[in-house]
Design a protein around this motif. Structure first.
Motif, PDB file in Angstrom:
ATOM      1  N   THR A 150       0.805  -1.220   0.000  1.00 36.30           N
ATOM      2  CA  THR A 150       0.000   0.000   0.000  1.00 36.30           C
ATOM      3  C   THR A 150       0.841   1.273   0.000  1.00 36.30           C
ATOM      4  OG1 THR A 150      -0.106   0.001   2.418  1.00 36.30           O
ATOM      5  CG2 THR A 150      -1.835  -1.196   1.232  1.00 36.30           C
ATOM      6  N   GLY A 151       2.114   1.150   0.393  1.00 33.26           N
ATOM      7  CA  GLY A 151       2.979   2.321   0.440  1.00 33.26           C
ATOM      8  C   GLY A 151       2.817   3.162   1.690  1.00 33.26           C
ATOM      9  N   ILE A 152       1.902   2.803   2.570  1.00 34.46           N
ATOM     10  CA  ILE A 152       1.724   3.551   3.816  1.00 34.46           C
ATOM     11  C   ILE A 152       2.631   2.964   4.893  1.00 34.46           C
ATOM     12  CG2 ILE A 152      -0.645   4.144   3.210  1.00 34.46           C
ATOM     13  CD1 ILE A 152      -1.609   1.991   5.125  1.00 34.46           C
ATOM     14  N   PRO A 153       2.829   3.666   6.014  1.00 35.13           N
ATOM     15  CA  PRO A 153       3.700   3.148   7.077  1.00 35.13           C
ATOM     16  C   PRO A 153       3.301   1.739   7.536  1.00 35.13           C
ATOM     17  CG  PRO A 153       3.223   5.452   7.476  1.00 35.13           C
ATOM     18  CD  PRO A 153       2.383   5.051   6.307  1.00 35.13           C
ATOM     19  N   ASN A 154       4.309   1.016   8.067  1.00 33.96           N
ATOM     20  CA  ASN A 154       4.066  -0.332   8.568  1.00 33.96           C
ATOM     21  C   ASN A 154       4.009  -0.351  10.092  1.00 33.96           C
ATOM     22  OD1 ASN A 154       6.739  -0.071   9.343  1.00 33.96           O
ATOM     23  ND2 ASN A 154       7.515  -1.474   7.786  1.00 33.96           N
ATOM     24  N   ARG A 155       3.981  -1.549  10.666  1.00 29.70           N
ATOM     25  CA  ARG A 155       3.848  -1.699  12.119  1.00 29.70           C
ATOM     26  C   ARG A 155       5.041  -1.074  12.858  1.00 29.70           C
ATOM     27  NH1 ARG A 155       0.716  -4.985  15.439  1.00 29.70           N
ATOM     28  NH2 ARG A 155       1.079  -4.376  17.583  1.00 29.70           N
ATOM     29  N   TYR A 156       6.243  -1.254  12.303  1.00 28.42           N
ATOM     30  CA  TYR A 156       7.445  -0.714  12.939  1.00 28.42           C
ATOM     31  C   TYR A 156       7.353   0.811  13.063  1.00 28.42           C
ATOM     32  CZ  TYR A 156      12.354   0.619  13.465  1.00 28.42           C
ATOM     33  OH  TYR A 156      13.532   1.187  13.906  1.00 28.42           O
TER      34      TYR A 156
END
Length: 576
Positions: A150-156
């Protein structure tokens, strides 16, 4: 004469030095520069292949005009240090202005050049272009902190954002966390394919991102779960945002697939306030519990994890139900009730549906709608359904004239251990051959179509029969019906219960019946609650009916086999 020789020798030395400097310049990719003691660039040599030729225009410029304002103090301190120490290596990284007005990153090393008398003359150094390295570092950092799909931030990345929000909350600025989960997401992967599932997630992330503020943080935390951090927003406002998101997602077609096949999806959302009193793990846990309750309440729901008695009482009730369910089989608190399915042609009972009931410690019945969702959510349905199947088989052995249908949850359709259990008990009990059936819901079957088809085929080969329950309540595509070799289709009661006064519902039920018949299957009408509905059902040609008018759920009498069957002349129903 000596003087001439000296002059001639000096000339050769100067020429040699110039050649040496030129060789160095042509062999290095770094730019060589000289800078006056008051910070003016007096010389620039771009290096091999004039790789740094864009620095030529900076000749004669002051450092004040060349260095990025944010880096200027660092560079001035570096020049002062060079003047004081003579050589400084390594030097700082800084941004230098280009001819087109853009900025590029360089690392700088420099030394102080002095005359023969030791008097400082100027600063000479090397500038290495770091722009490509910086872009690579930026790209790698983005890959490490953002979701590839999706290109959005991940969990980290999101965990870091939550930690920062907690620190701000301790200073007085509260924020809110939203956990967002796609309802029935497995439907896309199972009924369509994983590419379509990826498309849905991508479209959803774009939609969610378009609805939030610049400072808010949206992240993909796992498969179909998203996190949304609403900066500076308390839980009351966050709940309004969540409700709006639910509405927008429900109205938007995120996964257009086939013409005439409406697969609109919804999301469930759990909300928790970040007020600084709880750490990140606790906030995530509260939001997760709220999300779980939202999904239990149905699709497209929002639950706020209010830090008060209301939230904790619901959690305590859930915990209490889990304890009751876990010990029910050992303590004898499970019980089967039986509801007849009646033939419309002659009013005889075709078979019974076995319905599970649960009693609490005081002997009071707990409604299935209360404990079944909890059991499904916490992985308890496997043990429950083993008990139900074993108890149904025991009744069939005891009552050879009886036919029973047992409900299977969606959780069991992909459980090989439960399938093996049912296979073994059916194979080792030949007396029940042809008399045991199973009901699976439409939504569960469509959610995991492949597993459902395998289930049906395997158990049908052993003499079991199948009914598809709640047909019409889930999805408007009928394409999967041909893949499920079921014997009966049960028309959802929400359509049937109003056919005696709603012409549209009447036409809909009639159309569903004709469609099912065209596929070579028989129909059962749920919610037959009065004589008028029962008459209309028979006029439509629906083969079977089930409902309180035809018989309420009740414990099966021990002497059922010896009971006589009498015909009720008023309704044409054989009652036991």
């Amino acid at each position: 004469m000596i003087e001439g020789k000296v002059n001639k020798g000096s000339s050769h030395l100067v020429q040699f030095a110039e050649e040496e400097l030129r060789a160095i310049q042509e062999s290095t990719f770094d730019a060589i520069f000289t800078c006056s003691l008051d910070g003016v660039l007096t010389g620039i040599w771009p290096g091999a292949a004039r790789r740094n030729s864009h620095l030529d225009g900076l000749l004669g410029c002051s450092l004040n005009d060349v260095v990025h304002p944010e880096d200027l103090e660092t560079v001035k301190a570096f020049i002062s240090k060079v003047k004081r120490l003579g050589t400084v290596r390594p030097g700082p990284e800084c941004r230098l202005r280009q001819l087109d007005g853009s900025w590029r990153w360089y690392s700088v090393n420099a030394s102080l050049v002095c005359g023969v008398d030791g008097e400082p003359l100027y600063v000479a150094g090397v500038a290495r272009d770091l722009s490509e390295q910086k872009e690579t570092e930026k790209h790698l950092k983005h890959l490490a902190t953002h979701d590839y799909l999706t290109g959005i931030p991940n969990r980290y990345y999101f965990d870091g954002a939550l930690s920062r929000a907690r620190r701000l909350a301790k200073e007085g600025t509260v924020s809110s966390l939203l956990l967002i989960d796609v309802d029935k997401f497995n439907l896309v992967n199972d009924l369509l394919d994983h590419d379509m599932g990826d498309r849905l997630l991508t479209n959803l992330s774009r939609l969610l991102k378009s609805q939030i503020r610049r400072d808010d943080v949206l992240a993909r935390l796992s498969g179909d779960e998203f996190g949304l951090l609403l900066h500076g927003m308390a839980e009351a406002e966050a709940e309004k945002v969540a409700l709006n998101l639910c509405h927008i997602v429900k109205e938007r077609d995120l996964c257009p697939v086939l013409e005439g096949c409406d697969l609109r999806f919804t999301v469930s959302i759990g909300v928790a306030e970040i007020n600084g009193h709880q750490d990140v793990r606790q906030v995530l846990s509260r939001a997760g519990a709220a999300l779980h309750m939202a999904k239990m309440a149905g699709r497209s729901q929002v639950v706020v994890a209010y830090a008060n008695e209301r939230m904790f009482s619901r959690l305590e009730e859930t915990s209490r139900l889990i304890q009751i369910v876990r010990g029910a089989d050992r303590e004898g608190r499970f019980q089967l009730f039986f509801m007849p399915v009646v033939r419309s042609s002659d009013g005889a009972v075709e078979h019974y549906e076995a319905l599970l009931r649960l009693r609490d410690g005081d002997g009071k019945l707990i409604p299935p709608a209360t404990f079944i969702p909890v059991a499904e959510s916490f992985g308890l349905m496997g043990d429950i359904e083993r008990w139900v199947v074993a108890e149904a088989v025991r009744f069939l052995v005891k009552n050879p004239q009886l036919r029973l249908y047992v409900n299977l949850s969606g959780e069991s359709l992909g459980d090989k251990e439960i399938l093996n259990f049912i296979e073994e008990i059916v194979q080792t009990t030949p007396a029940i051959h042809g008399r045991l059936g199973f009901e699976i819901t439409e939504t569960a079957a469509v959610r995991d179509l492949m597993s459902a088809e395998q289930w049906v085929q395997k158990l049908r080969s052993l003499g079991c029969r199948f009914a598809l329950d709640d047909f019409g309540s889930g999805y408007s595509s009928f394409a999967y019906l041909n893949k499920l070799p079921v014997d009966f289709i049960k028309i959802d009661g929400s359509f049937v219960r109003s056919i005696d006064h709603d012409p549209e519902r009447h036409a809909l039920v009639k159309g569903i019946n004709q469609l099912v018949h065209s596929l070579g299957k028989r129909t059962i009408s749920e919610y037959v609650e009065n004589d008028r509905i029962w008459r209309l059902i028979r006029e439509m040609g629906i083969e079977y009916g089930q409902g309180y008018y035809l018989g309420e759920p009740s414990p099966l009498p021990q002497d059922m086999a010896s009971e006589s069957t009498e015909l009720d002349p008023r309704q044409g129903i054989k009652r036991r």
